[in-house]
Design an enzyme around this catalytic site. Structure first.
Site, PDB file in Angstrom:
ATOM      1  N   SER A   1     -28.449 105.199 -24.851  1.00 15.89           N
ATOM      2  CA  SER A   1     -27.890 105.637 -23.595  1.00 15.89           C
ATOM      3  C   SER A   1     -28.930 105.890 -22.493  1.00 15.89           C
ATOM      4  O   SER A   1     -28.566 105.905 -21.324  1.00 15.89           O
ATOM      5  CB  SER A   1     -27.098 106.920 -23.805  1.00 15.89           C
ATOM      6  OG  SER A   1     -27.941 107.988 -24.161  1.00 15.89           O
TER       7      SER A   1
ATOM      8  N   SER B   1     -30.617 106.796 -28.795  1.00 14.67           N
ATOM      9  CA  SER B   1     -30.582 106.653 -27.332  1.00 14.67           C
ATOM     10  C   SER B   1     -31.921 106.746 -26.620  1.00 14.67           C
ATOM     11  O   SER B   1     -31.993 106.490 -25.423  1.00 14.67           O
ATOM     12  CB  SER B   1     -29.640 107.691 -26.729  1.00 14.67           C
ATOM     13  OG  SER B   1     -28.308 107.293 -26.902  1.00 14.67           O
TER      14      SER B   1
ATOM     15  N   LYS C   1     -33.321 112.105 -16.793  1.00 12.38           N
ATOM     16  CA  LYS C   1     -32.004 111.626 -17.210  1.00 12.38           C
ATOM     17  C   LYS C   1     -30.928 112.588 -16.711  1.00 12.38           C
ATOM     18  O   LYS C   1     -31.129 113.811 -16.758  1.00 12.38           O
ATOM     19  CB  LYS C   1     -31.971 111.511 -18.746  1.00 12.38           C
ATOM     20  CG  LYS C   1     -30.702 110.872 -19.300  1.00 12.38           C
ATOM     21  CD  LYS C   1     -30.756 110.753 -20.835  1.00 12.38           C
ATOM     22  CE  LYS C   1     -29.526 110.044 -21.388  1.00 12.38           C
ATOM     23  NZ  LYS C   1     -29.568 109.895 -22.861  1.00 12.38           N
TER      24      LYS C   1
END
Lengths: 494, 95
Positions: free
Chosen positions: A159, A183, A79
């Site tokens: 997210s 998330s 990420k």
């Protein structure tokens, strides 16, 4: 050679040891999958081909010498919130345009020390603020899943949408993710993957772009519970560089996978049965209860009376911390600078151009609730409510070992469907936020398919530092759910 | 709680974010909506409840007071939009 991208981490570990294929072939197969599939899904924002192949060749040398580490040669996506040395890291925000960290985050360093291979950086909501991956400055991520009979583009959740989408679409075998209010678990639920948010303090936050520091926690997204255990084992650990990192030994998480749950007490919190909840979510939850009962667990109805206040309290605490953390983006030390008439004008123009609409909204909310005259009414009030939310959990965990809840209030939605109203988007995290507010670990396990043909997850929450319980019970749900359908590959172009 | 235009502009100033007239109008409605929604916390009786300061029961550890890192200013300024001789360059602040 059958397609190695389809294997789990556990299966790949065996195949590499048995020399069924090399780590280099494995990395190349994934790079090919990214090459053919990423244009449609937009999960990777920066593939790192050469880096991946170099690392994979180093793994092959180790394998040849019999000197393998726990995640030797396993190809991962990272990420874009994790700082990677010399590799652009932006948290998917223009304000960090071109930022190349001179250091590596502790979590990713731990993974490289365990032998894992980085395939590239993954898309996410800007500064991890979002539940649909639509706030990224690199454009939205698309879910590999589609509704039956429709080619409408669905969001992967957020997210960590790039992480979830890439794992679900076989572009990487696992991905790092972060979870401040859901998330990791929400996108896992929407993509049919396993998402684990560990206990606050289990994984170091050092070198991870900060959103809300009292809530942020890194964790893995994978395609099986066992893989989740393997990956957490490599990510977790005490770190002197993070003052909230907790010095507790990392257990052998994988050993918990497959353990019987006979006699365990599973709590069913009645407050998670919300008004207006879709029937299919209720049905899936009851199915989960039945599975655990069949496996010998005892079920108990429990109450967490302050559940409904977790989300509004979160939307005071998280923006407050964000407004403070994001003060560092001033156009002076890194990233974007827009010149102005004087230094204040430069700050204001830089931040206006660099932050997206959702980030601005949260920074302004945070600034407001912390401002003179409002601090007590909003921020202190929310922190008092947070104490009550945590107390609720402490009380029920005197009687039960683990809690079972739905992971999300519904399946994946279409792009643009919920982005018009901030509060409607925030409600996506209604079942996941309480664990963040209390620092507790939670996991989302794929458990069924919605009426639209898309995945749905169930969530387990356990006591602090009892991730083993999540793997143990999560594995039972995974086994009981059986082999769920896979998304049909529409995204790869040859 | 109604957030008016003046309040939006005041907090935007505090947050050092320039907002256009159109943005200010949208933010007025959105912030009013969000702050109205969090208002439900006033239903909760929090008398005598301590505000949370740390979510885990832990003691912050102390490290030895010694230098363990540093000595590479060129690395520190490497990402700066503007730097000279390993210093960050900002617009003139003092006349």
């Amino acid at each position: 050679m059958s397609d190695p991208t389809r294997l789990t981490i556990a299966e790949t570990r065996e195949a590499l040891t048995a020399k069924a294929f090399s780590a280099e072939e494995l990395a190349q197969a994934h790079l090919d999958a990214i090459e053919t599939g990423n244009a449609a899904l937009n999960a990777f924002i920066l593939p790192t081909q050469e880096h991946a192949l170099d690392e994979a060749r180093a793994s092959d040398e180790r394998i040849a010498k019999g000197d393998t580490r726990p995640m030797e040669g396993i190809p991962l996506g990272i990420k874009d919130l994790f700082c990677t040395k010399g590799v652009r890291t932006t948290a998917c925000s223009h304000i960090l345009d071109g930022f190349e960290p001179g250091y590596e985050s502790t979590v990713t360093q731990n993974l490289w020390d365990a032998g894992a291979v980085m395939l590239g950086k993954l898309n996410c909501d800007e500064f991890a603020m979002g539940s649909s991956n639509e706030t990224s400055c690199y454009d939205p991520v698309i879910n590999p899943w589609r509704r039956d009979g429709s080619d409408a583009k669905l969001v992967p959740g957020g997210s960590s949408g790039g992480s979830a989408s890439a794992v679900a679409a076989y572009m990487c075998q696992g991905a790092t993710a972060t979870d401040t209010g859901g998330s990791i678990r929400q996108p896992a639920s929407l993509t049919g993957t396993v998402g684990l948010k560990p206990t606050y303090g289990r994984c170091s936050r050092w070198g991870t772009v900060a959103f809300a520091s009292s809530l942020d926690q890194a964790g893995p997204i994978t395609r099986s519970v066992r893989d989740s255990a393997i990956m957490l084992g490599a990510m977790a650990g005490y770190d002197e560089k993070d003052t909230t990192s907790v010095n507790v030994a990392v257990p052998d998480y994988e050993a918990a996978v497959g353990q019987s749950i006979k006699g365990l007490k599973v709590g069913i919190p009645k407050e998670y049965s919300m008004e207006g909840m879709p029937k299919e979510i209720e049905t899936l939850w009851h199915q989960g209860i039945a599975w655990l009962k069949d496996a010998g667990a005892e079920l108990a109805d429990v109450s967490l009376p302050h559940t409904k206040y977790a989300l509004p309290a979160y939307y005071i605490v998280a923006p407050a911390e964000a407004s403070s953390n994001l003060a560092r983006y001033d156009g002076v030390r890194y990233g974007l600078r827009v010149e102005g008439d004087d230094i204040i004008d430069m700050y204001e123009k830089t931040r206006a151009a660099g932050f997206g609409a959702e980030v601005k909204r949260r920074v302004l909310i945070g600034t407001y609730v912390l401002s003179a005259g409002y601090y007590d009414a909003y921020y202190l009030k929310a922190q008092r409510v947070r104490t009550l939310i945590k107390r609720d959990f402490e009380q029920v965990f005197e009687d039960v070992d683990v809690l079972l809840t739905p992971a999300t209030p519904g399946p994946a939605f279409a792009l643009g469907e919920k982005s018009g109203d901030p509060i409607e988007m925030y409600l996506n995290d209604i079942f996941t936020v309480p664990a963040n507010m209390s620092g507790l670990p939670g996991i989302s396990i794929p458990a069924g398919i919605s009426g639209e043909g898309t995945p749905l997850g169930l969530q387990l929450i356990s006591k602090a530092f009892d991730e083993e319980m999540l793997f143990r019970v999560g594995h039972v749900i995974e086994q009981a759910a059986g082999k769920l359908p896979e998304p049909e590959d529409w995204w790869s172009v040859s | 709680m109604k957030i008016d235009d003046a309040t939006v502009r005041h907090i935007a100033r505090l947050a050092r974010i320039k907002v256009s007239d159109a943005e200010a109008k949208t933010l007025e409605n959105e912030l009013t909506g969000i702050l109205g929604w969090v208002e439900q916390l006033s239903e909760v009786d929090t008398d005598g409840v301590e505000p949370m300061t740390c979510v885990t029961d832990m003691q912050i550890h102390m490290r030895k007071d010694e230098v363990t890192d540093g000595g590479y200013p060129e690395e520190i300024v490497k990402n700066a939009p503007e730097s000279t001789d390993n210093f960050f360059v900002v617009p003139k602040v003092v006349e």
